[in-house]
Motif scaffolding. Structure first.
Motif, PDB file in Angstrom:
ATOM      1  N   TYR A 122      20.074 -28.013 -14.461  1.00 56.96           N
ATOM      2  CA  TYR A 122      21.217 -28.099 -15.374  1.00 56.96           C
ATOM      3  C   TYR A 122      21.359 -29.496 -15.966  1.00 56.96           C
ATOM      4  O   TYR A 122      21.484 -29.627 -17.210  1.00 56.96           O
ATOM      5  CB  TYR A 122      22.488 -27.645 -14.659  1.00 56.96           C
ATOM      6  N   PRO A 123      21.338 -30.565 -15.166  1.00 56.87           N
ATOM      7  CA  PRO A 123      21.375 -31.896 -15.786  1.00 56.87           C
ATOM      8  C   PRO A 123      20.223 -32.127 -16.756  1.00 56.87           C
ATOM      9  O   PRO A 123      20.419 -32.717 -17.827  1.00 56.87           O
ATOM     10  CB  PRO A 123      21.297 -32.846 -14.585  1.00 56.87           C
ATOM     11  N   LEU A 124      19.032 -31.667 -16.406  1.00 58.96           N
ATOM     12  CA  LEU A 124      17.878 -31.830 -17.290  1.00 58.96           C
ATOM     13  C   LEU A 124      18.119 -31.137 -18.624  1.00 58.96           C
ATOM     14  O   LEU A 124      17.859 -31.705 -19.697  1.00 58.96           O
ATOM     15  CB  LEU A 124      16.625 -31.268 -16.617  1.00 58.96           C
ATOM     16  N   TYR A 125      18.608 -29.922 -18.569  1.00 55.37           N
ATOM     17  CA  TYR A 125      18.865 -29.170 -19.795  1.00 55.37           C
ATOM     18  C   TYR A 125      19.939 -29.861 -20.645  1.00 55.37           C
ATOM     19  O   TYR A 125      19.827 -29.924 -21.879  1.00 55.37           O
ATOM     20  CB  TYR A 125      19.296 -27.750 -19.450  1.00 55.37           C
ATOM     21  N   ALA A 173      10.587 -39.173 -28.583  1.00 55.56           N
ATOM     22  CA  ALA A 173       9.176 -39.289 -28.213  1.00 55.56           C
ATOM     23  C   ALA A 173       8.309 -38.195 -28.817  1.00 55.56           C
ATOM     24  O   ALA A 173       7.122 -38.103 -28.506  1.00 55.56           O
ATOM     25  CB  ALA A 173       9.044 -39.252 -26.686  1.00 55.56           C
ATOM     26  N   GLU A 174       8.846 -37.367 -29.714  1.00 59.04           N
ATOM     27  CA  GLU A 174       8.163 -36.139 -30.098  1.00 59.04           C
ATOM     28  C   GLU A 174       6.917 -36.342 -30.955  1.00 59.04           C
ATOM     29  O   GLU A 174       6.160 -35.393 -31.177  1.00 59.04           O
ATOM     30  CB  GLU A 174       9.129 -35.201 -30.814  1.00 59.04           C
ATOM     31  N   ASP A 175       6.652 -37.536 -31.456  1.00 59.01           N
ATOM     32  CA  ASP A 175       5.461 -37.740 -32.281  1.00 59.01           C
ATOM     33  C   ASP A 175       4.187 -37.915 -31.468  1.00 59.01           C
ATOM     34  O   ASP A 175       3.099 -37.999 -32.032  1.00 59.01           O
ATOM     35  CB  ASP A 175       5.657 -38.956 -33.192  1.00 59.01           C
ATOM     36  N   SER A 176       4.308 -37.986 -30.151  1.00 51.71           N
ATOM     37  CA  SER A 176       3.139 -38.201 -29.295  1.00 51.71           C
ATOM     38  C   SER A 176       3.216 -37.271 -28.088  1.00 51.71           C
ATOM     39  O   SER A 176       4.207 -37.302 -27.345  1.00 51.71           O
ATOM     40  CB  SER A 176       3.077 -39.658 -28.832  1.00 51.71           C
ATOM     41  N   ALA A 177       2.165 -36.464 -27.875  1.00 46.22           N
ATOM     42  CA  ALA A 177       2.160 -35.548 -26.736  1.00 46.22           C
ATOM     43  C   ALA A 177       2.209 -36.319 -25.421  1.00 46.22           C
ATOM     44  O   ALA A 177       2.891 -35.901 -24.471  1.00 46.22           O
ATOM     45  CB  ALA A 177       0.914 -34.667 -26.789  1.00 46.22           C
ATOM     46  N   VAL A 178       1.513 -37.426 -25.357  1.00 43.22           N
ATOM     47  CA  VAL A 178       1.520 -38.241 -24.133  1.00 43.22           C
ATOM     48  C   VAL A 178       2.919 -38.775 -23.866  1.00 43.22           C
ATOM     49  O   VAL A 178       3.409 -38.743 -22.727  1.00 43.22           O
ATOM     50  CB  VAL A 178       0.509 -39.398 -24.248  1.00 43.22           C
ATOM     51  N   ALA A 179       3.571 -39.256 -24.920  1.00 38.53           N
ATOM     52  CA  ALA A 179       4.933 -39.776 -24.759  1.00 38.53           C
ATOM     53  C   ALA A 179       5.904 -38.675 -24.350  1.00 38.53           C
ATOM     54  O   ALA A 179       6.814 -38.906 -23.544  1.00 38.53           O
ATOM     55  CB  ALA A 179       5.385 -40.433 -26.060  1.00 38.53           C
ATOM     56  N   VAL A 180       5.712 -37.478 -24.896  1.00 37.09           N
ATOM     57  CA  VAL A 180       6.580 -36.353 -24.538  1.00 37.09           C
ATOM     58  C   VAL A 180       6.451 -36.020 -23.056  1.00 37.09           C
ATOM     59  O   VAL A 180       7.446 -35.847 -22.347  1.00 37.09           O
ATOM     60  CB  VAL A 180       6.250 -35.114 -25.398  1.00 37.09           C
ATOM     61  N   VAL A 181       5.218 -35.912 -22.572  1.00 33.28           N
ATOM     62  CA  VAL A 181       5.001 -35.576 -21.165  1.00 33.28           C
ATOM     63  C   VAL A 181       5.557 -36.668 -20.258  1.00 33.28           C
ATOM     64  O   VAL A 181       6.218 -36.383 -19.246  1.00 33.28           O
ATOM     65  CB  VAL A 181       3.492 -35.355 -20.888  1.00 33.28           C
ATOM     66  N   ALA A 182       5.301 -37.930 -20.608  1.00 32.92           N
ATOM     67  CA  ALA A 182       5.812 -39.046 -19.799  1.00 32.92           C
ATOM     68  C   ALA A 182       7.336 -39.050 -19.794  1.00 32.92           C
ATOM     69  O   ALA A 182       7.976 -39.268 -18.744  1.00 32.92           O
ATOM     70  CB  ALA A 182       5.273 -40.369 -20.337  1.00 32.92           C
ATOM     71  N   THR A 183       7.940 -38.807 -20.952  1.00 30.54           N
ATOM     72  CA  THR A 183       9.400 -38.762 -21.035  1.00 30.54           C
ATOM     73  C   THR A 183       9.956 -37.587 -20.248  1.00 30.54           C
ATOM     74  O   THR A 183      11.010 -37.697 -19.598  1.00 30.54           O
ATOM     75  CB  THR A 183       9.848 -38.666 -22.503  1.00 30.54           C
ATOM     76  N   CYS A 184       9.259 -36.453 -20.283  1.00 33.92           N
ATOM     77  CA  CYS A 184       9.688 -35.282 -19.521  1.00 33.92           C
ATOM     78  C   CYS A 184       9.704 -35.589 -18.025  1.00 33.92           C
ATOM     79  O   CYS A 184      10.658 -35.236 -17.322  1.00 33.92           O
ATOM     80  CB  CYS A 184       8.772 -34.106 -19.820  1.00 33.92           C
ATOM     81  N   ILE A 185       8.663 -36.244 -17.538  1.00 43.10           N
ATOM     82  CA  ILE A 185       8.607 -36.602 -16.118  1.00 43.10           C
ATOM     83  C   ILE A 185       9.762 -37.539 -15.768  1.00 43.10           C
ATOM     84  O   ILE A 185      10.447 -37.358 -14.742  1.00 43.10           O
ATOM     85  CB  ILE A 185       7.259 -37.263 -15.785  1.00 43.10           C
ATOM     86  N   ALA A 186      10.010 -38.520 -16.629  1.00 40.18           N
ATOM     87  CA  ALA A 186      11.117 -39.441 -16.390  1.00 40.18           C
ATOM     88  C   ALA A 186      12.455 -38.720 -16.395  1.00 40.18           C
ATOM     89  O   ALA A 186      13.340 -38.986 -15.561  1.00 40.18           O
ATOM     90  CB  ALA A 186      11.104 -40.547 -17.446  1.00 40.18           C
TER      91      ALA A 186
END
Length: 311
Positions: A257-260, A270-283
């Motif tokens: 719920y907090p994540l959502y 971060a959406e212009d870079s797949a790597v940045a998206v994944v790293a941001t998702c983990i964070a």
């Protein structure tokens, strides 16, 4: 996996599903890395109906109990929603009425933080849940059938099941919520028999859900079939099973719920870079776990204590 669950136990497989669904939404909003991740919202609606039916079965017999339930739902939803609104306003700006979950009436309902739309509908569904207990099964059947009809019409008209976040599809969003929420309640009562189900079937359900989220959107009939048949059947199967170890399931379920609530304004940076998206998702996953532990739980406990003192 175990293939039977006691009626008073927690549904850990559904916790696990909720956590992965939240991550799918993040990756969907992050440059569409999960192309049909918006189906996760339908999972959330179905799971909400299921979990509330399990938690409050036989407990809402009077108006006073229903009022208490609605207050507790507000306490459950609002603190994290408020934090999500703050994050959105800090990054995107917007109206302070977002803090009160008051939507815009033209265009996107919540420009500061788009996913807040589903929390508005979740609050409406909570009120409907109280009505189910006042008026009984006919009210539940009405919400299910009318919701299904409105949602189906909206999907066929718009060509997508990703509906509800803008004012022009408000009615379709209500139908989407009504169907999912009431379907979750129906699924819960169908699961009460606890008939043993093969773990292999659960594996196929998990793979099906993954495949569904990786679909390239485009066919409204397929999307309607996914929401109204595939996802409910998958939840029905998974609700019969428990993982051998529930630690990860609890952790993911708690942070979902907090994540959502907070992810959208941040992942868009971060959406212009797949790597940045994944790293941001983990964070974001790690930050959301911290929010749950050090903000969500303490604030809710304090509010529940205050409510108990005034009740």
């Amino acid at each position: 996996m175990q293939t039977t669950v006691q009626a008073d136990e927690r549904f850990y497989m559904l916790d696990l599903l909720r956590g992965f669904a939240a991550i799918a939404v993040v990756l969907y909003h992050g440059d569409r890395l999960v192309p049909a991740g918006y189906f996760a919202v339908d999972l959330f609606f179905i799971l909400s109906g299921f979990v509330l039916a399990h938690a409050y079965r036989g407990r809402l017999r009077s108006r006073e109990e229903i009022v208490s339930f609605l207050v507790k739902r507000a306490i459950r939803l609002y603190p994290v929603m408020f934090l999500g609104a703050l994050v959105g306003l800090a990054i995107n700006g917007g109206s302070l009425k977002t803090l009160l979950l008051i939507p815009e009436t033209n265009g996107i309902l919540y420009p500061a933080n788009l996913p807040l739309w589903s929390l508005l509908f979740e609050a409406i569904a909570s009120v409907a849940f109280g009505l189910f207990h006042l008026f009984g099964k006919p009210m539940l059947a009405a919400f299910f059938l009318v919701g299904l009809a409105i949602f189906a019409f909206g999907v066929l008209k718009a060509g997508t099941a990703d509906l509800g976040f803008f004012s022009g599809a408000f009615g379709a969003g209500l139908g989407r919520t009504a169907f999912g929420f009431s379907a979750g309640i129906v699924i819960y009562y169908l699961c009460r028999g606890r008939h043993p189900i093969s773990p292999y079937l659960a594996v196929w359900c998990c793979l099906t859900i993954v495949a569904v989220t990786l679909l390239q959107p485009g066919s409204p009939l397929v999307e309607l079939l996914v929401v109204t048949v595939v996802l409910p059947l998958a939840i029905f199967v998974l609700a019969h099973l428990q993982p051998a170890s529930n630690g990860l399931a609890v952790w993911l379920g708690n942070l979902s719920y907090p994540l959502y609530a907070i992810h959208h304004p941040i992942i868009k940076l971060a959406e212009d870079s797949a790597v940045a998206v994944v790293a941001t998702c983990i964070a974001l996953v790690l930050v959301s776990a911290a929010i749950y532990r050090w903000y969500d739980v303490p604030v809710r406990q304090w509010l529940e204590k205050r409510w108990a003192e005034t009740a």
